[in-house]
Motif scaffolding. Structure first.
Motif, PDB file in Angstrom:
ATOM      1  N   VAL A 228      43.319  26.418  22.774  1.00  0.00           N
ATOM      2  CA  VAL A 228      42.573  26.382  23.961  1.00  0.00           C
ATOM      3  C   VAL A 228      43.630  26.743  25.102  1.00  0.00           C
ATOM      4  N   TYR A 229      44.848  26.179  25.178  1.00  0.00           N
ATOM      5  CA  TYR A 229      45.614  26.326  26.111  1.00  0.00           C
ATOM      6  C   TYR A 229      46.190  27.519  26.166  1.00  0.00           C
ATOM      7  N   ILE A 230      46.422  28.273  25.180  1.00  0.00           N
ATOM      8  CA  ILE A 230      47.169  29.636  24.937  1.00  0.00           C
ATOM      9  C   ILE A 230      45.762  30.657  25.668  1.00  0.00           C
ATOM     10  N   GLU A 231      44.711  30.301  25.259  1.00  0.00           N
ATOM     11  CA  GLU A 231      43.433  31.044  25.833  1.00  0.00           C
ATOM     12  C   GLU A 231      43.571  30.976  27.585  1.00  0.00           C
ATOM     13  N   LEU A 232      43.593  29.753  27.801  1.00  0.00           N
ATOM     14  CA  LEU A 232      43.700  29.415  29.309  1.00  0.00           C
ATOM     15  C   LEU A 232      44.749  30.115  29.984  1.00  0.00           C
ATOM     16  N   ILE A 233      45.981  30.019  29.504  1.00  0.00           N
ATOM     17  CA  ILE A 233      46.924  30.717  30.050  1.00  0.00           C
ATOM     18  C   ILE A 233      46.782  32.462  29.970  1.00  0.00           C
ATOM     19  N   ALA A 234      46.341  33.001  28.917  1.00  0.00           N
ATOM     20  CA  ALA A 234      45.983  34.258  29.077  1.00  0.00           C
ATOM     21  C   ALA A 234      45.011  34.908  30.188  1.00  0.00           C
ATOM     22  N   LEU A 235      44.024  34.062  30.020  1.00  0.00           N
ATOM     23  CA  LEU A 235      42.987  34.201  31.285  1.00  0.00           C
ATOM     24  C   LEU A 235      43.561  34.109  32.557  1.00  0.00           C
ATOM     25  N   VAL A 236      44.316  33.175  32.748  1.00  0.00           N
ATOM     26  CA  VAL A 236      45.038  33.067  34.154  1.00  0.00           C
ATOM     27  C   VAL A 236      45.671  34.250  34.578  1.00  0.00           C
ATOM     28  N   ILE A 237      46.696  34.763  33.629  1.00  0.00           N
ATOM     29  CA  ILE A 237      47.372  35.738  33.586  1.00  0.00           C
ATOM     30  C   ILE A 237      46.807  36.971  33.948  1.00  0.00           C
ATOM     31  N   VAL A 238      45.688  37.361  33.279  1.00  0.00           N
ATOM     32  CA  VAL A 238      44.891  38.506  33.499  1.00  0.00           C
ATOM     33  C   VAL A 238      44.059  38.383  34.484  1.00  0.00           C
ATOM     34  N   SER A 239      43.595  37.578  34.987  1.00  0.00           N
ATOM     35  CA  SER A 239      42.865  37.412  36.238  1.00  0.00           C
ATOM     36  C   SER A 239      43.796  37.710  37.512  1.00  0.00           C
ATOM     37  N   ALA A 240      44.765  36.900  37.537  1.00  0.00           N
ATOM     38  CA  ALA A 240      46.048  37.148  38.313  1.00  0.00           C
ATOM     39  C   ALA A 240      46.311  38.600  38.521  1.00  0.00           C
ATOM     40  N   LEU A 241      46.309  39.263  37.403  1.00  0.00           N
ATOM     41  CA  LEU A 241      47.018  40.497  37.292  1.00  0.00           C
ATOM     42  C   LEU A 241      45.797  41.628  37.743  1.00  0.00           C
ATOM     43  N   THR A 242      44.655  41.278  37.490  1.00  0.00           N
ATOM     44  CA  THR A 242      43.436  42.047  37.892  1.00  0.00           C
ATOM     45  C   THR A 242      43.368  42.131  39.431  1.00  0.00           C
ATOM     46  N   LEU A 243      43.451  40.703  40.077  1.00  0.00           N
ATOM     47  CA  LEU A 243      43.338  40.590  41.309  1.00  0.00           C
ATOM     48  C   LEU A 243      44.581  41.337  42.256  1.00  0.00           C
ATOM     49  N   ILE A 244      45.895  41.216  41.854  1.00  0.00           N
ATOM     50  CA  ILE A 244      46.939  41.947  42.293  1.00  0.00           C
ATOM     51  C   ILE A 244      46.416  43.381  42.117  1.00  0.00           C
ATOM     52  N   TRP A 245      46.131  43.971  41.064  1.00  0.00           N
ATOM     53  CA  TRP A 245      45.783  45.427  41.086  1.00  0.00           C
ATOM     54  C   TRP A 245      44.611  45.436  41.934  1.00  0.00           C
ATOM     55  N   ALA A 246      43.704  44.939  42.152  1.00  0.00           N
ATOM     56  CA  ALA A 246      42.356  45.081  43.008  1.00  0.00           C
ATOM     57  C   ALA A 246      43.122  45.229  44.400  1.00  0.00           C
TER      58      ALA A 246
END
Lengths: 371, 171, 257
Positions: free
Chosen positions: A133-151
């Motif tokens: 669950v924690y690995i999933e959470l970290i992956a989600l946070v990283i990807v959300s941050a990435l797409t936000l920067i991208w946007a």
């Protein structure tokens, strides 16, 4: 420096690039034992070591950074809708290396009788909470941050309001369909736009029933499923991604080819005068007029198709694919070979176009049936 | 179950069962088929709110010899071409995938931006992936001597329809 | 403070595991079992299944990106009217007139990202041979999900109603017009005729069903909008349910036996 760019522009042309990639492809990803031994002799498997990974990274990244110094190159790779494809390119190269790195490692272990790395890991069990669950959470946070920067950094493209009478030059489909659009250069819409997508879908769904090799389930390996991986990578890398890259980066106004460092000149003239097989046979070889009867006119084309899809599978079953035929049986083999021959018909048609300017093997515009 | 029924009675029972079974399935198939037809037909409306398909294009002398007129390209999607003996109306729709080709007067050809198909001023394809020539629309003169172009009627060269007198205007 | 909150009746009403510190093996198991979302997962998994180098995380990310797309998509619908008259202006207003107008950017880049993650997920599944028995059916469901992902992205491409949109869709939909027999420009369509009456023409073929018109216009915009916002998400969710359920039923993530 300009000379180097000229050379790159020259070899990036699909005629040369595709031929070159095709020539080395089955040595890098050998489908048979014989090619596999050559691959080892040439040391090509060293690409999938740590050193090879660094080499791949330096070459691709180096080329990219060098390219960014060129205005035309910069213009095309930083176009908003093209950015994800640049990302995809780097990701695919990295992930290809990653899985083959593990596959080489596992192959070595299996040869030593130790079983794949994953089996070693799987002996130990972990709890989903908290480990997964924690690995999933970290992956989600990283990807959300990435797409936000991208946007924030890259505005979504919006061109002028729709105008049905003016096509932008060039007009491109969404990038994930550019492979199909690139096929349209060589095939009629009903093949490239309808038949091939259908066949791709059916072919994909048929994979588990065609690949009846029980080995290599649930761990990375190359040696135990050479043929399957080689064919898959051929389709995925050469016939899908390569065409997308060409369609995105190297097709400019009027769908002409432009090298990565070439200026997109609307008035670039490329001679595209093509002839049909029937015209080649009757008018050029035999110096006669085309016969009026459609079937007589197109009989050479039909004969070629008949040999390709009718006779060739039988010959292959007795020769190259003898083992495949024995393990699959007649029905599965037929499905496999038809799918494979359809896929291979794309490069064949490409070479016929480049080599002989062939437009259609069978051309019946009266019924919109062109092959 | 406990008391075995006489043979005849049992077979009648089975026959009625099969009968109802068949009727049931037939009804089910009919309903599914009916709905499918309904949905399919629903997707094709009877009235289309699309622009009018015919328009006036002025007098014949407004078109110079050998000219490809782009006057009605934007509004109606038509090129009007005048050659030595006739005027004809070419559809601005590429026969490959429906993009709008561009007219290049210097190179004397239509060139499609999508996949590079090229067409002569006659509309005949000579390069690129287009499988057949551009289509021509019905062209006629009305009583006032004005050109009327009717886009509902198309003429295709590969079917030999360009010799149809409706497809051109002799001048 | 937090510990106190965890002891309240309110907290314990929500979390079935209760507020006791999760320290024992048994309690950790119960966290997964007692939560409807977490219990998509098994309780215990082999260790290779938590290694990024094995899983690449692409399947999970595809699902997450889909959720992001659902949320941003719903938000975008508040400001968007699917008519030729308003669509383009509404898309501009989304950026110009809405504070922090980033929603369309997030939606679009996540849409691209989803296509990429789904492709790469498939790439990984192939390379680990995870489609082999007993997972053949789930691989097929995955192929359907792949198609639906691309269709979702394709239908969304038209909605900004700019030059990029209509020409991409014109080219794409004309391919449907080239379908054998049922497309007006496809092989064999002219055979379906009695005398001069053609059954398959530009107002009765496969392309027309897609566009609701003879060219990309009002009808096409509305149809694509409905497909993009309602029909396709609905279908893809059904297939996702099957996909996730079959992962569990087929024994969780693939691994060496």
């Amino acid at each position: 420096m300009e000379n180097f760019k000229e050379i790159i522009n020259f070899i990036a042309a699909p005629q040369i690039m595709f031929t070159a990639l095709l020539a080395v492809f089955f040595f890098i990803f050998p489908p048979t034992d014989w090619l596999y031994s050559i691959n080892r002799k040439l040391g090509l498997h060293k690409l999938w070591t740590k050193g090879g990974g660094i080499f791949l990274l330096v070459v691709t990244l180096g080329f990219f950074i060098f390219g960014l110094t060129d205005e035309n190159f910069r213009l095309i790779v930083t176009k908003a809708d093209n950015v994800p494809i640049v990302g995809l390119l780097f990701l695919v190269i990295f992930l290809l290396w990653l899985c083959l790195f593990q596959a080489e490692n596992n192959d070595k272990r299996i040869a030593e009788g130790k079983g794949p790395m994953e089996a070693e890991d799987a002996k130990e069990k972990v709890l989903v909470w908290p480990d997964l669950v924690y690995i999933e959470l970290i992956a989600l946070v990283i990807v959300s941050a990435l797409t936000l920067i991208w946007a924030i950094s890259l505005p979504a493209p919006l061109e002028g309001p729709a105008n049905p009478t003016v096509s932008p030059n060039p007009s491109k489909a969404p990038w994930y369909f550019l492979g199909l659009q690139e096929m349209l250069v060589y095939f009629d819409p009903w093949i490239a736009g309808v038949l091939f997508p259908t066949v791709i879908i059916i072919g994909f769904m048929a994979i588990p029933f065609i690949d009846n090799n029980p080995k290599g389930s649930g761990y990375y390996t190359f040696k135990e499923r050479k043929m399957a991986i080689s064919i898959f990578l051929f389709l995925w890398l050469l016939l899908w991604l390569f065409l997308i890259m060409t369609g995105t980066f190297l097709r400019g106004p009027n769908w002409n080819f432009f090298g990565p460092f070439e200026y997109w000149d609307i008035h670039k003239v490329e001679v595209l005068t093509n002839i049909n097989l029937s015209e080649l046979v009757y008018m050029i070889w035999q110096n006669k007029a085309l016969p009026d009867n459609i079937f007589i006119r197109e009989m050479y084309g039909f004969a070629a198709l008949g040999i390709y899809f009718g006779l060739l599978p039988l010959i292959l079953a007795k020769t190259v694919f003898r083992k495949v035929y024995d393990s699959l049986g007649p029905f599965r083999y037929s499905v496999f070979i038809v799918l494979l021959l359809l896929a291979v018909s794309l490069p064949i048609k490409m070479f016929l176009r480049w080599g002989f300017n062939i437009k259609y093997i069978v051309a019946i515009p009266e019924f919109f049936l062109n092959i | 179950m406990s008391t075995p029924k006489p043979q005849t009675e049992q077979s009648t029972e089975r026959r009625t069962f099969i009968k109802w079974f068949a009727i049931g399935w037939a009804a089910f198939a009919a309903i599914v088929g009916g709905y499918a037809t309904l949905i399919l037909r629903y997707l094709f409306p009877n009235v289309l709110f699309e622009p009018k398909q015919s328009f006036r294009a002025g007098a014949t002398n407004e078109y110079a010899l050998g000219e490809v007129s782009e006057r009605f390209k934007d509004k109606h999607g038509v090129w009007i071409v005048r050659d030595q003996e006739k005027i004809y109306a070419l559809a601005t729709v590429c026969t490959h995938l429906g993009c709008t080709p561009n007219w290049f007067p210097n190179e004397n050809k239509f060139k499609c931006p999508c996949h590079g198909s090229g067409f002569y001023t006659t509309g005949v394809n000579f390069e690129g992936p287009a499988p057949r020539p551009l289509e021509r629309y019905k062209i006629a003169l009305n009583d006032d001597g004005e050109i009327i172009i009717d886009k509902t009627k198309k003429f295709q060269q590969e079917k030999g329809e360009w010799s149809d007198p409706d497809s051109f205007l002799l001048v | 403070m937090l510990e106190k909150f965890k002891q309240t009746q309110f907290y314990r009403a929500i979390f079935r595991t209760g507020g006791a510190p999760i320290a024992t093996h048994k309690q950790r198991i119960l966290v997964t079992l007692n939560n409807v979302f977490l219990h998509l997962h098994p309780v215990r998994i082999p260790k290779h299944a938590v290694k990024i180098k094995y899983t690449w995380c692409m399947g999970g990310l595809s699902f997450f990106v889909f959720l992001v797309l659902t949320v941003t998509g719903i938000l975008l619908m508040f400001y968007y009217r699917p008519t030729i008259e308003y669509a383009y202006g509404d898309v501009i207003d989304m950026k110009e007139q809405v504070p922090l107008g980033l929603m369309r950017e997030i939606h679009r880049w996540n849409a691209h990202l989803m296509v990429i993650t789904v492709w790469l997920h498939m790439f990984r599944v192939f390379m680990t041979g995870s489609y082999k028995p007993p997972r053949e059916f789930n691989w097929m469901v995955g192929v359907v999900l792949l198609i639906l992902t691309m269709l979702l992205s394709f239908t969304g491409y038209l909605l900004p109603w700019d030059q990029l949109a209509i020409w991409a869709i014109t080219v794409g939909s004309n391919m449907a017009g080239a379908t054998p027999m049922v497309g007006a420009a496809g092989p064999g369509s002219s055979l379906l005729a009695i005398g001069d009456v053609n059954f398959v023409h530009s107002a009765s073929d496969a392309r027309f069903v897609m566009l609701g018109g003879r060219f990309v216009g009002e009808g096409a915009l509305l149809r694509f909008y409905v497909l993009h916002c309602i029909a396709l998400p609905f279908v893809i969710m059904i297939f996702m349910i099957v996909h996730f359920w079959r992962i569990r039923k087929d024994g969780g993530i693939s691994g060496p036996t």
